[in-house]
Design a protein around this motif. Structure first.
Motif, PDB file in Angstrom:
ATOM      1  N   ARG A  61      15.660 104.893  37.890  1.00 60.04           N
ATOM      2  CA  ARG A  61      15.241 104.432  39.206  1.00 60.04           C
ATOM      3  C   ARG A  61      14.808 102.975  39.147  1.00 60.04           C
ATOM      4  O   ARG A  61      13.734 102.649  38.672  1.00 60.04           O
ATOM      5  CB  ARG A  61      14.064 105.280  39.718  1.00 60.04           C
ATOM      6  N   HIS A  62      15.662 102.109  39.672  1.00 59.49           N
ATOM      7  CA  HIS A  62      15.294 100.681  39.682  1.00 59.49           C
ATOM      8  C   HIS A  62      16.075  99.965  40.777  1.00 59.49           C
ATOM      9  O   HIS A  62      16.720  98.959  40.536  1.00 59.49           O
ATOM     10  CB  HIS A  62      15.574 100.054  38.317  1.00 59.49           C
ATOM     11  N   PHE A  63      15.991 100.513  41.987  1.00 65.25           N
ATOM     12  CA  PHE A  63      16.767  99.909  43.080  1.00 65.25           C
ATOM     13  C   PHE A  63      16.414  98.444  43.282  1.00 65.25           C
ATOM     14  O   PHE A  63      17.290  97.611  43.481  1.00 65.25           O
ATOM     15  CB  PHE A  63      16.562 100.668  44.396  1.00 65.25           C
ATOM     16  N   ALA A  64      15.105  98.111  43.243  1.00 64.49           N
ATOM     17  CA  ALA A  64      14.694  96.729  43.521  1.00 64.49           C
ATOM     18  C   ALA A  64      15.380  95.770  42.559  1.00 64.49           C
ATOM     19  O   ALA A  64      15.871  94.708  42.959  1.00 64.49           O
ATOM     20  CB  ALA A  64      13.180  96.600  43.414  1.00 64.49           C
ATOM     21  N   PHE A  65      15.437  96.176  41.281  1.00 66.18           N
ATOM     22  CA  PHE A  65      16.122  95.325  40.301  1.00 66.18           C
ATOM     23  C   PHE A  65      17.569  95.111  40.713  1.00 66.18           C
ATOM     24  O   PHE A  65      18.075  93.987  40.739  1.00 66.18           O
ATOM     25  CB  PHE A  65      16.057  95.991  38.915  1.00 66.18           C
ATOM     26  N   GLU A  66      18.239  96.186  41.058  1.00 63.72           N
ATOM     27  CA  GLU A  66      19.663  96.071  41.397  1.00 63.72           C
ATOM     28  C   GLU A  66      19.870  95.237  42.658  1.00 63.72           C
ATOM     29  O   GLU A  66      20.793  94.437  42.735  1.00 63.72           O
ATOM     30  CB  GLU A  66      20.268  97.457  41.584  1.00 63.72           C
ATOM     31  N   ALA A  67      19.008  95.427  43.638  1.00 71.39           N
ATOM     32  CA  ALA A  67      19.155  94.674  44.887  1.00 71.39           C
ATOM     33  C   ALA A  67      19.075  93.183  44.608  1.00 71.39           C
ATOM     34  O   ALA A  67      19.879  92.393  45.102  1.00 71.39           O
ATOM     35  CB  ALA A  67      18.076  95.095  45.884  1.00 71.39           C
ATOM     36  N   VAL A  68      18.085  92.797  43.795  1.00 69.92           N
ATOM     37  CA  VAL A  68      17.935  91.377  43.490  1.00 69.92           C
ATOM     38  C   VAL A  68      19.107  90.890  42.649  1.00 69.92           C
ATOM     39  O   VAL A  68      19.609  89.779  42.841  1.00 69.92           O
ATOM     40  CB  VAL A  68      16.578  91.133  42.793  1.00 69.92           C
ATOM     41  N   ALA A  69      19.601  91.735  41.740  1.00 72.35           N
ATOM     42  CA  ALA A  69      20.759  91.344  40.936  1.00 72.35           C
ATOM     43  C   ALA A  69      21.987  91.146  41.830  1.00 72.35           C
ATOM     44  O   ALA A  69      22.743  90.180  41.661  1.00 72.35           O
ATOM     45  CB  ALA A  69      21.040  92.395  39.868  1.00 72.35           C
ATOM     46  N   TRP A  70      22.179  92.041  42.799  1.00 74.65           N
ATOM     47  CA  TRP A  70      23.298  91.860  43.740  1.00 74.65           C
ATOM     48  C   TRP A  70      23.164  90.527  44.458  1.00 74.65           C
ATOM     49  O   TRP A  70      24.130  89.786  44.608  1.00 74.65           O
ATOM     50  CB  TRP A  70      23.318  92.961  44.809  1.00 74.65           C
ATOM     51  N   TYR A  71      21.943  90.283  44.930  1.00 75.20           N
ATOM     52  CA  TYR A  71      21.692  89.045  45.665  1.00 75.20           C
ATOM     53  C   TYR A  71      22.027  87.845  44.787  1.00 75.20           C
ATOM     54  O   TYR A  71      22.653  86.882  45.222  1.00 75.20           O
ATOM     55  CB  TYR A  71      20.224  89.007  46.086  1.00 75.20           C
ATOM     56  N   TRP A  72      21.627  87.934  43.524  1.00 74.14           N
ATOM     57  CA  TRP A  72      21.858  86.819  42.593  1.00 74.14           C
ATOM     58  C   TRP A  72      23.353  86.623  42.371  1.00 74.14           C
ATOM     59  O   TRP A  72      23.842  85.490  42.335  1.00 74.14           O
ATOM     60  CB  TRP A  72      21.129  87.106  41.277  1.00 74.14           C
ATOM     61  N   HIS A  73      24.101  87.696  42.231  1.00 77.76           N
ATOM     62  CA  HIS A  73      25.550  87.572  42.054  1.00 77.76           C
ATOM     63  C   HIS A  73      26.190  86.981  43.301  1.00 77.76           C
ATOM     64  O   HIS A  73      27.133  86.178  43.202  1.00 77.76           O
ATOM     65  CB  HIS A  73      26.178  88.925  41.732  1.00 77.76           C
ATOM     66  N   PHE A  74      25.675  87.372  44.457  1.00 77.34           N
ATOM     67  CA  PHE A  74      26.193  86.816  45.715  1.00 77.34           C
ATOM     68  C   PHE A  74      26.000  85.299  45.734  1.00 77.34           C
ATOM     69  O   PHE A  74      26.919  84.532  46.053  1.00 77.34           O
ATOM     70  CB  PHE A  74      25.488  87.493  46.903  1.00 77.34           C
ATOM     71  N   VAL A  75      24.809  84.843  45.343  1.00 77.98           N
ATOM     72  CA  VAL A  75      24.520  83.410  45.301  1.00 77.98           C
ATOM     73  C   VAL A  75      25.447  82.719  44.315  1.00 77.98           C
ATOM     74  O   VAL A  75      25.930  81.609  44.543  1.00 77.98           O
ATOM     75  CB  VAL A  75      23.029  83.215  44.935  1.00 77.98           C
ATOM     76  N   ASP A  76      25.732  83.408  43.226  1.00 79.25           N
ATOM     77  CA  ASP A  76      26.633  82.929  42.193  1.00 79.25           C
ATOM     78  C   ASP A  76      28.049  82.702  42.731  1.00 79.25           C
ATOM     79  O   ASP A  76      28.672  81.666  42.503  1.00 79.25           O
ATOM     80  CB  ASP A  76      26.692  84.032  41.119  1.00 79.25           C
ATOM     81  N   VAL A  77      28.544  83.705  43.461  1.00 83.84           N
ATOM     82  CA  VAL A  77      29.910  83.623  44.003  1.00 83.84           C
ATOM     83  C   VAL A  77      29.998  82.494  45.029  1.00 83.84           C
ATOM     84  O   VAL A  77      30.969  81.735  45.053  1.00 83.84           O
ATOM     85  CB  VAL A  77      30.309  84.971  44.638  1.00 83.84           C
ATOM     86  N   VAL A  78      28.957  82.379  45.861  1.00 85.53           N
ATOM     87  CA  VAL A  78      28.960  81.289  46.841  1.00 85.53           C
ATOM     88  C   VAL A  78      29.051  79.954  46.107  1.00 85.53           C
ATOM     89  O   VAL A  78      29.782  79.045  46.507  1.00 85.53           O
ATOM     90  CB  VAL A  78      27.701  81.340  47.734  1.00 85.53           C
ATOM     91  N   TRP A  79      28.322  79.843  44.981  1.00 85.43           N
ATOM     92  CA  TRP A  79      28.360  78.583  44.241  1.00 85.43           C
ATOM     93  C   TRP A  79      29.767  78.296  43.723  1.00 85.43           C
ATOM     94  O   TRP A  79      30.240  77.156  43.794  1.00 85.43           O
ATOM     95  CB  TRP A  79      27.368  78.585  43.076  1.00 85.43           C
ATOM     96  N   LEU A  80      30.450  79.324  43.214  1.00 83.76           N
ATOM     97  CA  LEU A  80      31.806  79.098  42.709  1.00 83.76           C
ATOM     98  C   LEU A  80      32.695  78.531  43.818  1.00 83.76           C
ATOM     99  O   LEU A  80      33.458  77.588  43.606  1.00 83.76           O
ATOM    100  CB  LEU A  80      32.403  80.397  42.181  1.00 83.76           C
ATOM    101  N   LEU A  81      32.574  79.119  45.020  1.00 83.47           N
ATOM    102  CA  LEU A  81      33.354  78.603  46.152  1.00 83.47           C
ATOM    103  C   LEU A  81      32.959  77.161  46.465  1.00 83.47           C
ATOM    104  O   LEU A  81      33.801  76.314  46.735  1.00 83.47           O
ATOM    105  CB  LEU A  81      33.137  79.486  47.387  1.00 83.47           C
ATOM    106  N   LEU A  82      31.651  76.905  46.404  1.00 92.04           N
ATOM    107  CA  LEU A  82      31.175  75.546  46.668  1.00 92.04           C
ATOM    108  C   LEU A  82      31.748  74.584  45.647  1.00 92.04           C
ATOM    109  O   LEU A  82      32.222  73.490  45.980  1.00 92.04           O
ATOM    110  CB  LEU A  82      29.648  75.494  46.564  1.00 92.04           C
ATOM    111  N   PHE A  83      31.695  74.987  44.391  1.00 93.45           N
ATOM    112  CA  PHE A  83      32.143  74.084  43.339  1.00 93.45           C
ATOM    113  C   PHE A  83      33.613  73.731  43.532  1.00 93.45           C
ATOM    114  O   PHE A  83      34.009  72.573  43.443  1.00 93.45           O
ATOM    115  CB  PHE A  83      31.920  74.719  41.956  1.00 93.45           C
ATOM    116  N   VAL A  84      34.424  74.744  43.820  1.00 94.08           N
ATOM    117  CA  VAL A  84      35.857  74.497  43.968  1.00 94.08           C
ATOM    118  C   VAL A  84      36.153  73.738  45.268  1.00 94.08           C
ATOM    119  O   VAL A  84      36.871  72.740  45.265  1.00 94.08           O
ATOM    120  CB  VAL A  84      36.633  75.827  43.938  1.00 94.08           C
TER     121      VAL A  84
END
Lengths: 290, 533
Positions: free
Chosen positions: A262-285
């Motif tokens: 049971r660690h939903f909060a961890f996963e939610a924040v990790a999802w959010y972090w990956h989302f920010v990551d993907v946005v950055w890749l689009l920004l970079f390109v």
């Protein structure tokens, strides 16, 4: 307070929280923040003070509200059924964030591919032009904005890409640690993720400073400056939020709040972090490179 | 559908405290309380927005400038639209969602009850944001409310006064409210359905809202982005909408209508969901073409995302873009025609009676049909060049949003109010309300089609002499329409206070989980979920 021992719909009691004043006060704080901001940008001296009161209210309420949710979680109010609600909720929240960024990416594509070529091609297409000597091209500040130097991709931005991609890896490594009940790996991974996030923000600050002081690149540098700063700025804001949330998760991990199951909060924040990551890749390109 | 387990209210909720008085409403996490707040807010905004437009119609009663300054006239029309759309119609639909979705899918409450309360309490601050500039101007602060029309088109909105800033942040608050509300609805539908209720057994009203909620999550952040760009163009020196910096005012129109067109369906889909239930009940026949209606909802939802530029055909788009947006827009009429067919087929050879909700539902079909057909006319690029920005458009979207939206809401209110209050409303007053509404609505808006065809532009406080008769008729109709709604409010008030008691099923022909609960339903309805076969 009712808790939910069983896990499946139909048998369980879903956790419906007691009446709470937090949402109302949070909404009032948001009203004050917005009102203060409007007054500030229209040069009313009371503006910043109302903003401050609003921000303080919002932060207090977030502490209280999330604190209450963490308390409920730790005292066993949530079972799998409630957990699924939170997961669905987080997914669609991130979806709405994706669409927020989509608006600014659309502005970038529209100006690059439609409005700038049209402004530059008026003489050729129509035989007349409002903008003598302007030929379009990218990057551009448009016909009338001041000269600037565009941001190169393979300096700090490339380093930033490496930083954020690594942070995506470390947060996953931390998750593996959590799943294996390896608390050291969990906390080290989270710490590294936060550190990489902070390093990213520091680089971004240096880059902004350089843009404003050396390159003449500002928010006012036509559509290039507008799309550049709005896209990277909102992204930076999200990285900041993500880093704050990761810090909370790190502190909660240190208090032993999460188990391998049971660690939903961890996963939610990790999802959010990956989302920010993907946005950055689009920004970079799309913003820095192409 | 039938339930094998009946609810028992007290289980699992011992030791709860419920604040009373004002605190009950400020703190509630109960879907019914929150639904009631949404409906009440909607009613207040309905009268506020109506008052604004009656001032406008009074000014337009005769040619020439009578008693409104043109600046104030501009503020009234823009705020009338924002208040009716975001203040009256959307909260009414959300009020239905809050009241009905948990009852209809057999859920104990909405999935995220505190978020639900937050979503509601963002609305009054947003309404305050819209109306505050009117008051501030009286004290010499600023130059009044948003005066650009509800669409905020740049560059007018870039140059406008403090009212634009207030409207921008009102939109932000409304947007956050709607996104949170929609997330809650999606989660509730996906996670809280009673065992056995598969997606294809879900009531159509719930399906309508599911598609609506997705549209809101997809499009509202884009509107938030657009008004944020507007804010930075106004105050922080960006050039998104300024050609001098390489931007383009038409970019704003694209972003706005990417939200704005789906918004039309956001307002209509919940109504399209509830009307079939009413038709089925009073025709004493099952809903015809359930699956076809579900697929039509989805098709319309998807299509609504890719047709936005038909709102500015005359802005100078390239011809291939015009053709694409014309054909895609017209293709929406296919699934919409399926819906009309199903509605009529549901009534076909039914044992029909015409209680007030049924009157409103049938009135909805007829009048909303006119909205659909005039929409086809406007979707034609060649024809639109003449109609654009004329009163024809005003008449068209009032047929869409008043008869399609508001009359649909009234259908739902009369249909479900006895369920919610446990009392029957006055059928006589209800029927009177219906006939007054339908007749005066047509009196107010039918002439506007002809005014538009004759060339009268919208959003102008004065007009040429040849438009005088139709404008006078329209104003008379608008005033009757406005005052007829007092009957509606009075009837609801009376029904809340008392009246003949109703049974659990209320109407003879009802089907569905919500009718298995007593009227009014207990505070916690499906504490133990029913099982659907």
């Amino acid at each position: 307070m009712s808790s939910s021992p069983a896990a499946t719909p139909g048998q369980a009691h879903y956790f419906v929280p007691q009446p709470s004043i937090y949402p109302f006060i949070l909404a009032s704080g948001m009203f004050m923040l917005a009102l203060g901001f409007i007054l500030k940008i229209n040069q009313f001296p009371a503006g910043p003070w109302i903003m401050l009161a609003g921000a303080a209210t919002i932060i207090t309420m977030l502490f209280k509200w999330f604190g209450k949710v963490i308390y409920e979680n730790q005292t066993g109010a949530y079972a799998d059924w409630e957990d699924r609600s939170f997961r669905h909720g987080m997914i669609w929240f991130i979806a709405s964030e994706v669409m927020f960024f989509a608006a600014f990416f659309s502005a970038l594509f529209y100006t690059r591919n439609i409005s700038v070529p049209q402004l530059g091609g008026m003489l050729a297409q129509h035989g007349v032009t409002l903008w003598e000597g302007y030929t379009g091209g990218w990057p551009t500040a448009g016909p009338k904005a001041s000269h600037f130097e565009p941001m190169a991709a393979w300096g700090l931005p490339a380093i930033n890409t490496a930083l954020l991609l690594s942070s995506g890896a470390t947060v996953t490594w931390a998750h593996w640690g959590l799943l294996k009940n390896n608390r050291f790996q969990l906390m080290l991974g989270l710490f590294l993720t936060v550190a990489l996030g902070v390093a990213f923000m520091a680089c971004q600050a240096v880059e902004y400073h350089h843009a404003y002081t050396e390159m003449g690149l500002t928010l006012g540098s036509g559509v290039y400056g507008a799309t550049f700063f709005m896209l990277t700025g909102f992204h930076g804001f999200h990285v900041t939020l993500g880093a704050v949330m990761l810090t909370v998760i790190l502190l909660r991990s240190m208090s032993g709040h999460f188990s391998a199951e049971r660690h939903f909060a961890f996963e939610a924040v990790a999802w959010y972090w990956h989302f920010v990551d993907v946005v950055w890749l689009l920004l970079f390109v799309l913003v820095y490179w192409l | 559908m039938s339930a094998t387990t009946l609810p028992h209210d007290a289980a699992g909720h011992h030791g709860e405290h419920h604040p009373s008085g004002l605190m009950r409403w400020l703190t509630t996490t109960n879907h019914k309380d929150i639904g009631t707040m949404y409906m009440t807010f909607s009613m207040v905004m309905f009268f506020l927005g109506g008052l604004m437009i009656l001032l406008v119609r009074a000014e337009l009663f005769q040619p020439g400038l009578q008693f409104l300054k043109p600046e104030f006239f501009n503020q009234l029309i823009g705020n009338h639209a924002l208040i009716m759309i975001f203040g009256a119609l959307m909260p009414a639909a959300t009020g239905f969602a809050n009241w009905q979705i948990p009852l209809m899918i057999g859920a104990p409450d909405m999935a995220l009850p505190r978020l639900n309360n937050w979503g509601f309490w963002l609305l009054p601050p947003a309404a305050l944001m819209l109306t505050l500039p009117f008051v501030l101007e009286l004290f010499g602060v600023g130059d009044g409310a948003l005066a650009t029309g509800w669409t905020f088109y740049a560059p007018l909105s870039v140059q406008g006064g403090i009212g634009v800033d207030f409207a921008i942040f009102a939109v932000h608050l409304l947007g956050i409210s709607s996104i949170m509300g929609s997330i809650n609805i999606i989660v509730t539908i996906f996670n809280m359905r009673a065992p056995g209720m598969t997606l294809m057994k879900m009531p159509l009203f719930v399906w309508g809202w599911l598609v609506t909620a997705f549209l809101l999550v997809i499009t509202l952040p884009v509107l938030a982005g657009a008004v944020t760009m507007l804010l930075t163009d106004r105050h922080f020196g960006t050039h998104f909408f300024s050609a001098a910096g390489g931007g383009d005012p038409i970019l704003f129109q694209h972003l706005f209508w990417f939200f704005g067109h789906p918004e039309v369906y956001i307002l209509l889909l919940p109504v399209w969901g509830l009307v079939p239930h009413v038709l089925s009940t009073f025709s004493r026949k099952p809903i015809y073409g359930y699956k076809a209606q579900v697929y039509s909802f989805i098709a319309i939802g998807v299509l609504s995302l890719i047709v936005w530029a038909h709102h500015f055909f005359t802005a100078g788009l390239p011809v291939p873009a015009l053709l694409y947006f014309m054909y895609s827009t017209m293709s929406i009429s296919l699934p919409l025609a399926v819906l009309f067919f199903c509605w009529i087929a549901t009534m076909w050879r039914g044992a029909m009676t015409f209680e007030t909700p049924m009157l409103f539902a049938v009135g909805f079909i007829v009048l909303f049909g006119i909205a659909g057909l005039t929409g086809l006319v406007l979707a034609d690029v060649a024809a639109d060049a003449q109609y654009h920005h004329s009163y024809f458009v005003v008449a068209h979207f009032h047929f869409a949003l008043f008869t399609g939206g508001i009359m649909g809401v009234m259908t739902g209110v009369y249909y479900w109010l006895p369920k919610w209050t446990g009392h029957m409303y006055s059928e006589t007053l209800g029927k009177l309300h219906f006939w007054l509404t339908v007749i005066s609505f047509n009196l107010a808006f039918m002439p506007q089609f002809f005014l538009g065809l004759a060339g009268m532009p919208r959003r102008i406080p004065d007009y040429a002499l040849q438009f005088a008769e139709y404008n006078a008729i329209s104003t008379v109709g608008a005033f009757i329409l406005g005052f007829a709604q007092l009957l509606f409010a009075y009837n609801i008030w009376k029904c809340i206070k008392g009246g003949p008691s109703v049974s659990a099923r209320v109407w003879e022909g009802t089907e569905g989980l919500e009718w298995q609960l007593p009227s009014p339903p207990p505070h916690h309805s499906w504490d133990v979920q029913p099982t659907v076969k």
